[in-house]
Write a protein that holds these residues in place. Structure first.
Motif, PDB file in Angstrom:
ATOM      1  N   ASN A   1       6.504   9.534   0.845  1.00 20.54           N
ATOM      2  CA  ASN A   1       6.467   8.536   1.737  1.00 20.54           C
ATOM      3  C   ASN A   1       6.979   8.986   3.194  1.00 20.54           C
ATOM      4  O   ASN A   1       6.691   8.740   4.209  1.00 20.54           O
ATOM      5  N   LEU A   2       7.879  10.265   3.040  1.00 16.19           N
ATOM      6  CA  LEU A   2       8.477  10.886   4.110  1.00 16.19           C
ATOM      7  C   LEU A   2       7.272  11.436   4.785  1.00 16.19           C
ATOM      8  O   LEU A   2       7.168  11.710   6.213  1.00 16.19           O
ATOM      9  N   ILE A   3       6.332  12.409   4.193  1.00 17.82           N
ATOM     10  CA  ILE A   3       5.310  12.925   4.594  1.00 17.82           C
ATOM     11  C   ILE A   3       4.571  12.103   5.342  1.00 17.82           C
ATOM     12  O   ILE A   3       3.911  12.223   6.337  1.00 17.82           O
TER      13      ILE A   3
ATOM     14  N   ILE B   1      11.393  16.300 -10.734  1.00 15.86           N
ATOM     15  CA  ILE B   1      10.337  16.557  -9.686  1.00 15.86           C
ATOM     16  C   ILE B   1       9.482  15.404  -9.553  1.00 15.86           C
ATOM     17  O   ILE B   1       9.020  14.797  -8.659  1.00 15.86           O
ATOM     18  N   ILE B   2       9.387  14.691 -10.803  1.00 19.72           N
ATOM     19  CA  ILE B   2       8.216  13.585 -10.919  1.00 19.72           C
ATOM     20  C   ILE B   2       9.128  12.290 -10.053  1.00 19.72           C
ATOM     21  O   ILE B   2       8.658  11.820  -9.203  1.00 19.72           O
ATOM     22  N   TYR B   3      10.268  12.347 -10.109  1.00 18.57           N
ATOM     23  CA  TYR B   3      11.179  11.283  -9.499  1.00 18.57           C
ATOM     24  C   TYR B   3      11.213  11.450  -8.063  1.00 18.57           C
ATOM     25  O   TYR B   3      11.210  10.482  -7.073  1.00 18.57           O
ATOM     26  N   ILE B   4      11.191  12.828  -7.666  1.00 20.37           N
ATOM     27  CA  ILE B   4      11.519  13.174  -6.093  1.00 20.37           C
ATOM     28  C   ILE B   4      10.123  13.159  -5.324  1.00 20.37           C
ATOM     29  O   ILE B   4      10.059  12.968  -4.064  1.00 20.37           O
ATOM     30  N   VAL B   5       8.970  13.064  -6.158  1.00 23.44           N
ATOM     31  CA  VAL B   5       7.685  13.175  -5.152  1.00 23.44           C
ATOM     32  C   VAL B   5       7.186  12.068  -4.583  1.00 23.44           C
ATOM     33  O   VAL B   5       6.747  12.082  -3.408  1.00 23.44           O
ATOM     34  N   GLY B   6       7.656  10.992  -5.121  1.00 27.69           N
ATOM     35  CA  GLY B   6       7.560   9.605  -4.535  1.00 27.69           C
ATOM     36  C   GLY B   6       7.945   9.457  -3.184  1.00 27.69           C
ATOM     37  O   GLY B   6       7.202   9.261  -2.014  1.00 27.69           O
TER      38      GLY B   6
ATOM     39  N   CYS C   1       7.506   1.192   7.350  1.00 29.58           N
ATOM     40  CA  CYS C   1       7.467   0.993   5.843  1.00 29.58           C
ATOM     41  C   CYS C   1       7.799   2.294   4.829  1.00 29.58           C
ATOM     42  O   CYS C   1       8.521   2.331   4.134  1.00 29.58           O
ATOM     43  N   ASN C   2       7.073   3.400   5.286  1.00 29.55           N
ATOM     44  CA  ASN C   2       7.240   4.529   4.631  1.00 29.55           C
ATOM     45  C   ASN C   2       8.744   5.203   4.800  1.00 29.55           C
ATOM     46  O   ASN C   2       9.235   5.597   3.662  1.00 29.55           O
ATOM     47  N   LEU C   3       9.321   5.040   5.933  1.00 27.46           N
ATOM     48  CA  LEU C   3      10.802   5.567   5.897  1.00 27.46           C
ATOM     49  C   LEU C   3      11.654   4.738   5.318  1.00 27.46           C
ATOM     50  O   LEU C   3      12.572   5.187   4.808  1.00 27.46           O
ATOM     51  N   LEU C   4      11.468   3.378   5.308  1.00 26.86           N
ATOM     52  CA  LEU C   4      12.198   2.511   4.544  1.00 26.86           C
ATOM     53  C   LEU C   4      12.073   2.944   2.892  1.00 26.86           C
ATOM     54  O   LEU C   4      12.994   2.773   2.089  1.00 26.86           O
ATOM     55  N   LEU C   5      11.021   3.012   2.591  1.00 30.51           N
ATOM     56  CA  LEU C   5      10.721   3.398   1.091  1.00 30.51           C
ATOM     57  C   LEU C   5      11.246   4.793   0.771  1.00 30.51           C
ATOM     58  O   LEU C   5      12.166   5.022  -0.337  1.00 30.51           O
ATOM     59  N   PHE C   6      11.423   5.740   1.636  1.00 28.94           N
ATOM     60  CA  PHE C   6      11.967   7.056   1.253  1.00 28.94           C
ATOM     61  C   PHE C   6      13.560   6.567   1.360  1.00 28.94           C
ATOM     62  O   PHE C   6      14.316   7.247   0.518  1.00 28.94           O
TER      63      PHE C   6
ATOM     64  N   ILE D   1       0.909  -0.958  -0.157  1.00 29.42           N
ATOM     65  CA  ILE D   1       0.022   0.206   0.203  1.00 29.42           C
ATOM     66  C   ILE D   1       0.761   1.267  -0.006  1.00 29.42           C
ATOM     67  O   ILE D   1       0.561   2.261  -0.560  1.00 29.42           O
ATOM     68  N   SER D   2       1.755   1.202   0.663  1.00 29.24           N
ATOM     69  CA  SER D   2       2.888   2.368   0.747  1.00 29.24           C
ATOM     70  C   SER D   2       3.404   2.577  -0.541  1.00 29.24           C
ATOM     71  O   SER D   2       3.743   3.633  -1.006  1.00 29.24           O
TER      72      SER D   2
END
Length: 192
Positions: A85-87, A76-81, A106-111, A30-31
């Motif tokens: 996750n950080l937000i 910008i497209i690359y960094i928004v993902g 999960c979101n911190l790992l993805l970031f 989901i993340s």
């Protein structure tokens, strides 16, 4: 738009089912889905159309048609993902609820993983866009990628040894192997 499902996704789901880890993976998935949707939304804002969606054991990724836009828009497209996750991690952490602990991780790992300058991660794509006007672009990009692949593998081995988190080891090995994604396209099944 086509959907490509890599055979590793099915194998990984079977392994996770066997070890009763599917609920954790779906939280992680989901993340990843939110991460990729944010890329898609930003691409739509810049007038791009989604060409394909690829699903593999590490999650999913989007491909755009006619990706001939400026470097700034690509970055910008690359960094928004990763930023999304950080937000999400910051917002969930604000509620200080133990039920959100796994989603925060999960979101911190993805970031963290996605900002690494290793292709096909977002950080690798950003570094490539930044270096692409340099006459030594390919050599610099390959050097940066090799250094961070070594660091990533050492980190994954450390996490595996100390925390027995085999998923992290698999992810590190997968990223190392997928650093040249184009040669793996023949292993995708396509649905239209």
């Amino acid at each position: 738009m086509s959907i490509k499902i890599h055979y590793t996704f099915i194998i990984y789901l079977l392994i996770l089912f066997f070890f009763e880890l599917l609920p954790y993976y779906f939280c992680f998935f989901i993340s990843i889905f939110i991460h990729e949707i944010s890329h898609g939304i930003m691409g739509k804002i810049f007038g791009l159309k989604i060409k394909n969606i690829s699903i593999n054991f590490s999650g999913l990724s989007l491909g755009f048609e006619n990706f001939n836009i400026s470097k700034i828009k690509k970055i910008i497209i690359y960094i928004v993902g990763p930023v999304i996750n950080l937000i999400i991690a910051i917002i969930l952490n604000y509620y200080n609820n133990e039920e959100y602990a796994f989603l925060i991780i999960c979101n911190l790992l993805l970031f963290t993983f996605n900002i690494l300058p290793i292709y096909p991660l977002d950080g690798g794509k950003i570094i490539y866009e930044v270096l692409s006007n340099n006459i030594y672009c390919d050599k610099l990009f390959n050097l940066i990628q090799q250094i961070f692949c070594i660091i990533l593998i050492l980190f994954c081995i450390y996490v595996y040894i100390n925390f027995e988190a085999i998923q992290i080891l698999f992810l590190g090995l997968y990223l190392l192997g997928m650093s040249n994604l184009n040669k793996y396209n023949k292993y995708f099944f396509q649905f239209r």
